[in-house]
Design an enzyme around this catalytic site. Structure first.
Site, PDB file in Angstrom:
ATOM      1  N   CYS A   1      23.341   4.160 -53.650  1.00 38.60           N
ATOM      2  CA  CYS A   1      23.110   4.721 -52.331  1.00 38.60           C
ATOM      3  C   CYS A   1      23.179   6.260 -52.364  1.00 38.60           C
ATOM      4  O   CYS A   1      22.304   6.888 -52.930  1.00 38.60           O
ATOM      5  CB  CYS A   1      24.111   4.095 -51.375  1.00 38.60           C
ATOM      6  SG  CYS A   1      23.589   4.216 -49.703  1.00 38.60           S
ATOM      7  N   TYR A   2      24.230   6.877 -51.834  1.00 37.88           N
ATOM      8  CA  TYR A   2      24.331   8.345 -51.897  1.00 37.88           C
ATOM      9  C   TYR A   2      24.167   8.816 -53.342  1.00 37.88           C
ATOM     10  O   TYR A   2      23.496   9.810 -53.622  1.00 37.88           O
ATOM     11  CB  TYR A   2      25.686   8.808 -51.347  1.00 37.88           C
ATOM     12  CG  TYR A   2      25.837  10.315 -51.307  1.00 37.88           C
ATOM     13  CD1 TYR A   2      25.492  11.034 -50.171  1.00 37.88           C
ATOM     14  CD2 TYR A   2      26.315  11.008 -52.416  1.00 37.88           C
ATOM     15  CE1 TYR A   2      25.611  12.421 -50.134  1.00 37.88           C
ATOM     16  CE2 TYR A   2      26.440  12.400 -52.395  1.00 37.88           C
ATOM     17  CZ  TYR A   2      26.093  13.095 -51.250  1.00 37.88           C
ATOM     18  OH  TYR A   2      26.199  14.463 -51.224  1.00 37.88           O
TER      19      TYR A   2
ATOM     20  N   ASP B   1      55.355  -6.762 -55.423  1.00 36.64           N
ATOM     21  CA  ASP B   1      55.297  -5.507 -56.171  1.00 36.64           C
ATOM     22  C   ASP B   1      56.611  -5.204 -56.878  1.00 36.64           C
ATOM     23  O   ASP B   1      56.635  -4.931 -58.077  1.00 36.64           O
ATOM     24  CB  ASP B   1      54.927  -4.333 -55.249  1.00 36.64           C
ATOM     25  CG  ASP B   1      53.667  -4.625 -54.447  1.00 36.64           C
ATOM     26  OD1 ASP B   1      52.947  -5.564 -54.828  1.00 36.64           O
ATOM     27  OD2 ASP B   1      53.438  -3.944 -53.444  1.00 36.64           O
TER      28      ASP B   1
END
Ligand code: XMP
Length: 513
Positions: free
Chosen positions: A86-87, A231
């Site tokens: 894209c970009y 975590d």
């Protein structure tokens, strides 16, 4: 950011797309290590040899606009295979002398992509037509010299370009998004162009991290706040494997835990130097008569720091503090704001006094959550631990609305345990993002035998979500809800009514406070 010299690595330059992390996920799923870097980084004069390819992400700006982020064009001369999404595609086109046509807005939608008769290596084996998640913003009008158009949308927009030497590619659509058919295979073929062999996995990461931690910590000591969540449990497991009893885990029982929680942590980490701190009275006394949710949170946060600090001082020779920082925490604020943006420091135990200056050990800072889970399994943690639902730091305090008396907490704890028992027995436990019972700050009238009752109301909450940002209530079967309700009302003294929360987020939130 740590580069992994041991592994082939793909660098992803982030131009601010909401999908950049997905690109990283797809690459790692293909067992190739990758790192996201801000697009504003200067291209290094010498890119390390283990960097085998570069991907330019999408982004909200226009290469033709004033808002285009600063970019060092040397990135495009690195000699590494290049994929612009894209970009990124428009940047390649614009830089190498093609033309980009300005679109009205950067919207996305499903489009049909139609391949050229010989679309080349990136599409080798792909269907000649497929559906893809396409940007309808700026698009390539004419590819740069040395490039050719290899796919168009059914409305004729250039959907993919490739350089003649088949080392540089541009896509108007997002292969990283699951709506794009065959997108994962397309990314894998790009990794093939890069010569990536797939030499990375969370299990290998865990092995290597254990040796790296051994070396870094040497004969020093480490303190780890172990909450029993995914975590902190994986961090503790890695460190325990690396340094054994030089690791000191601190588990604070704040009186706001669910039934069996402290016991299960003690059982699972029995071989660790685990310090279970009974701080129930300290927390619950401070919370007596407090009903405002934010005041509850503040008190719990402050008390936690105090208890943790007191415990940590018992290990004067500890040089390190371990934290469960994950990769999304590290990259969160880097993106287009560039290297000057401060990286959010993820202080699970932020607020410790300055005279307790620990060095941080954050062994998970390269991993996404599901990779941390896989590493945890590889280290021998139980599936129950590794696939545990998120549980808020303030615990049952934010699920016991109103007065936090020991009695009400005990009522909630029992109801929640029955609910979870039934949910897991019916096979729903792992299918939902979060599920719990809330105790309301109102009473309702009921009837038990010939007696009128006036007792507490419990609400069952179960939601599907992928990241906690949005959530849908789960359509639990009525039979199951009925069983949960009658067990709770019959077995938990003080509750005479159960309701089911059928709100989604937004506009509601997952927790009630
Ligand atoms: P909400 O209720 O905002 O929750 O939809 C989104 C996610 O965040 C968790 N949550 C918290 N976690 N401390 C935490 O550590 C908190 O104060 C807190 N409040 C909400 C919630 O459980 C859900 O996963």
């Amino acid at each position: 950011m740590t580069d992994s010299p041991l592994h082939q690595t793909v660098w992803i330059l982030d131009f601010g797309s909401q999908y950049t992390q997905l690109i990283a996920r797809r690459i790692r799923e293909a067992k190739v290590y990758c790192e996201i870097r801000p697009c504003t980084d200067a291209a290094p004069a010498h890119i390390p040899p283990n960097v085998v390819g570069i991907i330019l992400s999408g982004g909200p700006a226009s290469v033709l606009g004033d808002d285009a982020p600063a970019f060092d064009v040397d990135w495009l001369q690195s000699g590494r295979p290049l994929l612009g999404i894209c970009y990124g595609m428009q940047l390649i086109t614009h830089t190498f002398g093609g033309t980009v046509e300005r679109g009205v807005s950067r919207e996305y939608g499903r489009s049909k992509v139609v391949l050229d008769a010989s679309p080349g290596r990136l599409f080798d084996g792909a269907e000649s037509e497929f559906t893809a998640w396409m940007s309808h913003g700026d698009h390539v009008d004419a590819p740069p010299p040395g490039f050719r158009v290899v796919a168009r949308s059914d409305s004729g927009v250039v959907a993919a370009i490739a350089s003649q030497d088949e080392r540089m590619f541009g896509l108007q659509f997002h292969p990283e998004v699951t709506h794009s058919e065959g997108g994962d295979k397309l990314i894998q073929r790009f990794l093939g162009v890069c010569g990536a062999t797939g030499d990375w996995s969370p299990a290998r990461f865990a092995e290597e991290q254990v040796s790296a931690l051994k070396e870094r910590i040497g004969s020093d000591h480490v303190i780890c706040g172990l909450s029993g969540g995914v975590d902190s449990s994986v961090v503790a497991a890695l460190l325990h494997e690396a340094i054994g009893d030089q690791l000191h885990c601190i588990f604070v029982d704040n009186g706001l835990l669910r039934e069996g929680e402290a016991e299960s942590v003690e059982a699972e980490f029995v071989e660790y130097d685990l310090h279970v701190v009974d701080a129930k009275d300290l927390f619950l006394d401070a919370l007596a008569d407090v009903t405002d949710p934010e005041t509850k949170r503040r008190i719990i946060g402050e008390k936690f720091i105090r208890v943790f600090e007191e415990q940590a001082r018992k290990f004067p020779n500890a040089r390190f503090l371990a934290q469960g920082t994950l990769y999304p925490d590290v990259i969160e604020s880097v993106s287009v704001r560039g290297p000057s943006a401060t990286i959010k420091s993820h202080h699970n135990v932020g607020g410790l006094p300055d005279d307790m200056a620990f060095e941080l050990v954050e062994p998970l800072r390269e991993l996404f959550k599901d990779e941390a889970r896989a590493a945890g399994l590889a280290l021998g943690l139980s599936e129950d631990r590794v696939f545990r639902q998120p549980f808020p730091g303030p615990g049952l305090a934010v699920r016991c609305l109103g007065d936090l008396s020991r009695e009400r907490l005990a009522t909630l704890r029992r109801a929640d345990a029955i609910f979870r028992e039934e949910l897991y027995a019916a096979g729903w436990g792992r299918k939902v993002w979060q599920s719990f019972v809330v105790l309301l700050p109102v009473k309702s009238v009921g009837v038990m035998g010939d007696e009128r009752t006036y007792e507490e109301v419990a609400v069952i909450r179960a939601v599907h979500s992928t990241d906690g940002m949005t959530a849908d209530f789960v359509h639990l079967p009525y039979e199951l809800l009925g069983k949960m309700s009658s067990r709770i009302i019959n077995e938990v003294k003080g509750i005479n009514r159960v309701a089911y929360d059928i709100s989604s987020k937004p506009p509601s939130t997952i927790e009630w406070e």
